[in-house]
Motif scaffolding. Structure first.
Motif, PDB file in Angstrom:
ATOM      1  N   HIS A  29       2.639  -9.317   9.083  1.00  0.00           N
ATOM      2  CA  HIS A  29       2.736  -7.881   8.796  1.00  0.00           C
ATOM      3  C   HIS A  29       1.433  -7.435   8.157  1.00  0.00           C
ATOM      4  CE1 HIS A  29       4.319  -4.028   7.395  1.00  0.00           C
ATOM      5  NE2 HIS A  29       3.802  -4.314   6.209  1.00  0.00           N
ATOM      6  N   ASP A  30       1.033  -6.201   8.412  1.00  0.00           N
ATOM      7  CA  ASP A  30      -0.175  -5.662   7.807  1.00  0.00           C
ATOM      8  C   ASP A  30      -0.045  -4.148   7.706  1.00  0.00           C
ATOM      9  OD1 ASP A  30      -2.637  -5.755   6.621  1.00  0.00           O
ATOM     10  OD2 ASP A  30      -3.784  -6.008   8.462  1.00  0.00           O
ATOM     11  N   ASN A  31      -0.928  -3.554   6.932  1.00  0.00           N
ATOM     12  CA  ASN A  31      -1.010  -2.088   6.860  1.00  0.00           C
ATOM     13  C   ASN A  31      -2.453  -1.712   6.539  1.00  0.00           C
ATOM     14  OD1 ASN A  31      -0.070   0.588   6.923  1.00  0.00           O
ATOM     15  ND2 ASN A  31       0.107   0.640   4.690  1.00  0.00           N
ATOM     16  N   SER A  32      -3.318  -1.965   7.490  1.00  0.00           N
ATOM     17  CA  SER A  32      -4.734  -1.664   7.313  1.00  0.00           C
ATOM     18  C   SER A  32      -5.067  -0.282   7.868  1.00  0.00           C
ATOM     19  CB  SER A  32      -5.588  -2.727   8.022  1.00  0.00           C
ATOM     20  OG  SER A  32      -5.455  -3.976   7.392  1.00  0.00           O
ATOM     21  N   GLY A  33      -6.173   0.281   7.380  1.00  0.00           N
ATOM     22  CA  GLY A  33      -6.643   1.569   7.879  1.00  0.00           C
ATOM     23  C   GLY A  33      -6.851   2.564   6.745  1.00  0.00           C
ATOM     24  N   ILE A  34      -6.855   3.839   7.085  1.00  0.00           N
ATOM     25  CA  ILE A  34      -6.967   4.909   6.084  1.00  0.00           C
ATOM     26  C   ILE A  34      -5.570   5.139   5.505  1.00  0.00           C
ATOM     27  CG2 ILE A  34      -7.473   7.342   5.697  1.00  0.00           C
ATOM     28  CD1 ILE A  34      -9.457   7.182   8.037  1.00  0.00           C
ATOM     29  N   LEU A  35      -5.415   4.865   4.215  1.00  0.00           N
ATOM     30  CA  LEU A  35      -4.100   4.991   3.590  1.00  0.00           C
ATOM     31  C   LEU A  35      -3.955   6.258   2.754  1.00  0.00           C
ATOM     32  CD1 LEU A  35      -3.248   1.327   2.536  1.00  0.00           C
ATOM     33  CD2 LEU A  35      -3.110   2.446   4.766  1.00  0.00           C
ATOM     34  N   LEU A  36      -5.088   6.842   2.343  1.00  0.00           N
ATOM     35  CA  LEU A  36      -5.035   8.105   1.593  1.00  0.00           C
ATOM     36  C   LEU A  36      -6.324   8.868   1.845  1.00  0.00           C
ATOM     37  CD1 LEU A  36      -3.605   9.952  -0.478  1.00  0.00           C
ATOM     38  CD2 LEU A  36      -4.726   8.643  -2.286  1.00  0.00           C
ATOM     39  N   ASP A  37      -6.194  10.074   2.362  1.00  0.00           N
ATOM     40  CA  ASP A  37      -7.365  10.901   2.661  1.00  0.00           C
ATOM     41  C   ASP A  37      -7.062  12.330   2.247  1.00  0.00           C
ATOM     42  OD1 ASP A  37      -9.576  12.215   3.614  1.00  0.00           O
ATOM     43  OD2 ASP A  37      -9.325  11.629   5.712  1.00  0.00           O
ATOM     44  N   GLY A  38      -7.767  12.793   1.207  1.00  0.00           N
ATOM     45  CA  GLY A  38      -7.566  14.161   0.738  1.00  0.00           C
ATOM     46  C   GLY A  38      -8.432  15.183   1.447  1.00  0.00           C
ATOM     47  N   THR A  58     -13.075   2.691 -12.593  1.00  0.00           N
ATOM     48  CA  THR A  58     -14.491   2.587 -12.230  1.00  0.00           C
ATOM     49  C   THR A  58     -14.901   3.749 -11.337  1.00  0.00           C
ATOM     50  OG1 THR A  58     -14.550   0.174 -12.443  1.00  0.00           O
ATOM     51  CG2 THR A  58     -16.209   1.174 -11.012  1.00  0.00           C
ATOM     52  N   ALA A  59     -14.062   4.059 -10.342  1.00  0.00           N
ATOM     53  CA  ALA A  59     -14.367   5.171  -9.440  1.00  0.00           C
ATOM     54  C   ALA A  59     -14.442   6.492 -10.203  1.00  0.00           C
ATOM     55  CB  ALA A  59     -13.316   5.247  -8.340  1.00  0.00           C
ATOM     56  N   ILE A  60     -13.489   6.728 -11.093  1.00  0.00           N
ATOM     57  CA  ILE A  60     -13.478   7.973 -11.866  1.00  0.00           C
ATOM     58  C   ILE A  60     -14.722   8.067 -12.744  1.00  0.00           C
ATOM     59  CG2 ILE A  60     -12.278   9.239 -13.689  1.00  0.00           C
ATOM     60  CD1 ILE A  60      -9.640   8.091 -12.545  1.00  0.00           C
ATOM     61  N   GLU A  61     -15.043   6.988 -13.455  1.00  0.00           N
ATOM     62  CA  GLU A  61     -16.186   6.991 -14.379  1.00  0.00           C
ATOM     63  C   GLU A  61     -17.504   7.193 -13.650  1.00  0.00           C
ATOM     64  OE1 GLU A  61     -15.841   3.307 -16.432  1.00  0.00           O
ATOM     65  OE2 GLU A  61     -14.222   4.001 -17.760  1.00  0.00           O
ATOM     66  N   GLN A  62     -17.603   6.658 -12.419  1.00  0.00           N
ATOM     67  CA  GLN A  62     -18.855   6.750 -11.672  1.00  0.00           C
ATOM     68  C   GLN A  62     -18.915   7.951 -10.742  1.00  0.00           C
ATOM     69  OE1 GLN A  62     -19.884   3.066  -9.722  1.00  0.00           O
ATOM     70  NE2 GLN A  62     -19.696   1.850 -11.592  1.00  0.00           N
ATOM     71  N   GLY A  63     -17.859   8.767 -10.730  1.00  0.00           N
ATOM     72  CA  GLY A  63     -17.853   9.953  -9.881  1.00  0.00           C
ATOM     73  C   GLY A  63     -17.768   9.647  -8.399  1.00  0.00           C
ATOM     74  N   LYS A  64     -17.128   8.531  -8.062  1.00  0.00           N
ATOM     75  CA  LYS A  64     -16.937   8.154  -6.659  1.00  0.00           C
ATOM     76  C   LYS A  64     -15.496   8.456  -6.262  1.00  0.00           C
ATOM     77  CE  LYS A  64     -20.523   4.558  -6.621  1.00  0.00           C
ATOM     78  NZ  LYS A  64     -21.148   4.901  -7.923  1.00  0.00           N
ATOM     79  N   ASN A  65     -15.319   8.918  -5.034  1.00  0.00           N
ATOM     80  CA  ASN A  65     -13.977   9.346  -4.639  1.00  0.00           C
ATOM     81  C   ASN A  65     -13.441   8.630  -3.401  1.00  0.00           C
ATOM     82  OD1 ASN A  65     -15.656  10.591  -2.800  1.00  0.00           O
ATOM     83  ND2 ASN A  65     -14.710  12.626  -2.987  1.00  0.00           N
ATOM     84  N   PHE A  83       5.342   7.754 -11.493  1.00  0.00           N
ATOM     85  CA  PHE A  83       4.246   7.381 -12.374  1.00  0.00           C
ATOM     86  C   PHE A  83       4.629   6.231 -13.292  1.00  0.00           C
ATOM     87  CE2 PHE A  83       0.830   7.923 -15.485  1.00  0.00           C
ATOM     88  CZ  PHE A  83      -0.240   8.170 -14.632  1.00  0.00           C
ATOM     89  N   ASP A  84       5.937   5.998 -13.503  1.00  0.00           N
ATOM     90  CA  ASP A  84       6.351   4.886 -14.351  1.00  0.00           C
ATOM     91  C   ASP A  84       6.482   3.576 -13.566  1.00  0.00           C
ATOM     92  OD1 ASP A  84       8.624   5.449 -12.892  1.00  0.00           O
ATOM     93  OD2 ASP A  84       9.946   5.708 -14.635  1.00  0.00           O
ATOM     94  N   CYS A  94      -4.917   8.149  -7.908  1.00  0.00           N
ATOM     95  CA  CYS A  94      -5.936   8.393  -6.882  1.00  0.00           C
ATOM     96  C   CYS A  94      -5.799   9.796  -6.313  1.00  0.00           C
ATOM     97  CB  CYS A  94      -5.815   7.356  -5.756  1.00  0.00           C
ATOM     98  SG  CYS A  94      -6.425   5.715  -6.179  1.00  0.00           S
ATOM     99  N   ALA A  95      -4.579  10.187  -5.978  1.00  0.00           N
ATOM    100  CA  ALA A  95      -4.363  11.515  -5.400  1.00  0.00           C
ATOM    101  C   ALA A  95      -4.770  12.618  -6.373  1.00  0.00           C
ATOM    102  CB  ALA A  95      -2.900  11.671  -4.994  1.00  0.00           C
ATOM    103  N   GLU A  96      -4.416  12.449  -7.651  1.00  0.00           N
ATOM    104  CA  GLU A  96      -4.734  13.469  -8.651  1.00  0.00           C
ATOM    105  C   GLU A  96      -6.243  13.618  -8.856  1.00  0.00           C
ATOM    106  OE1 GLU A  96      -2.620  12.094 -12.035  1.00  0.00           O
ATOM    107  OE2 GLU A  96      -0.673  12.868 -11.349  1.00  0.00           O
ATOM    108  N   ASN A  97      -6.975  12.541  -8.643  1.00  0.00           N
ATOM    109  CA  ASN A  97      -8.426  12.564  -8.846  1.00  0.00           C
ATOM    110  C   ASN A  97      -9.209  12.684  -7.539  1.00  0.00           C
ATOM    111  OD1 ASN A  97      -9.162  11.893 -11.896  1.00  0.00           O
ATOM    112  ND2 ASN A  97      -7.312  10.745 -11.369  1.00  0.00           N
ATOM    113  N   GLY A  98      -8.491  12.974  -6.465  1.00  0.00           N
ATOM    114  CA  GLY A  98      -9.157  13.186  -5.173  1.00  0.00           C
ATOM    115  C   GLY A  98      -9.816  11.939  -4.610  1.00  0.00           C
TER     116      GLY A  98
END
Length: 261
Positions: A29-38, A58-65, A83-84, A94-98
């Motif tokens: 089984h696998d689930n590769s590919g684009i999993l979240l794209d805003g 790390t992504a948030i701190e470095q401004g990478k999305n 969220f819990d 990830c979604a909240e931070n784009g």
């Protein structure tokens, strides 16, 4: 640059079709590919074996999305996002931070120059490498010769090359190892042990090996090196990052959850 454009560049070297072909031929089984794209322009990418909170931070701190992972951020279908819950918290953050997510799993295991091949190289493979579950020009599971050394030295060299902080070594530490088999991640089963034995390997290297398979390997005359799953794959995924980072057209960084080694 659009996330889909970056995905196309990654897929050109580590095509998702390899995951589909592997599953069709060998199961799984696998689930590769684009999993979240805003739908946003990508400002930079963080590569991380897992979609961990450390990678997200790390992504948030470095401004990478964009985060590119090996292990699918969503592996099986989910009924809700909370969220819990650990998975829900990661996806929602990830979604909240784009932040978009690309996961490339079995295709990066099997590809030429992929994670499984790089594990074999780290173990010390020399000369021709045989593939136990072949696809066209690539595949999963490697059989190979190594420079003769004691099992103790064999294990120490692997830990040093992979920066592995821990490993279980089963078997005679003084035994000479000349041939070995390696399977990145949780790839050892009865068929893997049989192929390693038929090849004449003295040792098998992998992670997440079930107790009954460790017993079977030892009783089949194989010494066993059991790494953490992370250590068995982080080395190869970092090599993939190094191959891709100058090709994607955005600034890239690598996040390592070193405590998992």
């Amino acid at each position: 640059m659009k996330l889909s454009e970056i995905y196309t560049k990654i897929d050109a070297l580590y095509p998702k079709r390899l995951s589909d072909e592997y599953i069709e031929k060998y199961g799984g089984h696998d689930n590769s590919g684009i999993l979240l794209d805003g739908g946003k322009e990508i400002t930079g990418a963080v590569f991380s074996l897992d979609l961990s909170m450390g990678a997200i931070q790390t992504a948030i701190e470095q401004g990478k999305n964009l985060i590119v992972t090996h292990h699918p951020a969503i592996f099986f279908p989910i009924a809700n996002l909370r969220f819990d819950d650990a998975l829900g918290r990661r996806i929602l953050t990830c979604a909240e931070n784009g932040i978009g997510i690309i996961s490339m799993h079995l295709n990066m295991d099997c590809a030429s120059g992929g994670i499984d091949e790089n594990l074999a190289r780290a173990v010390g493979a020399k000369g021709d490498i045989l593939i136990t579950e072949p696809l066209e020009g690539c595949g999963y599971g490697r059989l190979f010769e190594v420079a003769p050394k004691t099992f103790s030295a064999f294990v120490s060299d692997i830990q040093r090359e992979l920066s592995a902080q821990r490993a279980f070594a089963y078997g005679d530490l003084g035994r000479e190892i000349q041939r070995a088999a390696s399977f990145c991640g949780a790839g050892v089963d009865g068929a893997a042990i049989r192929r390693a034995k038929e090849y004449g390997a003295q040792a098998i290297v992998s992670a997440d090996i079930k107790h009954n398979y460790i017993c079977d390997a030892l009783e089949s005359g194989l010494n066993v090196v059991q790494l953490t799953h992370y250590a068995s794959e982080n080395y190869g995924f970092k090599k993939i990052y190094q191959n891709l980072c100058d090709k994607l057209g955005v600034e890239c960084a690598y996040h390592e959850d070193g405590f998992m080694l």
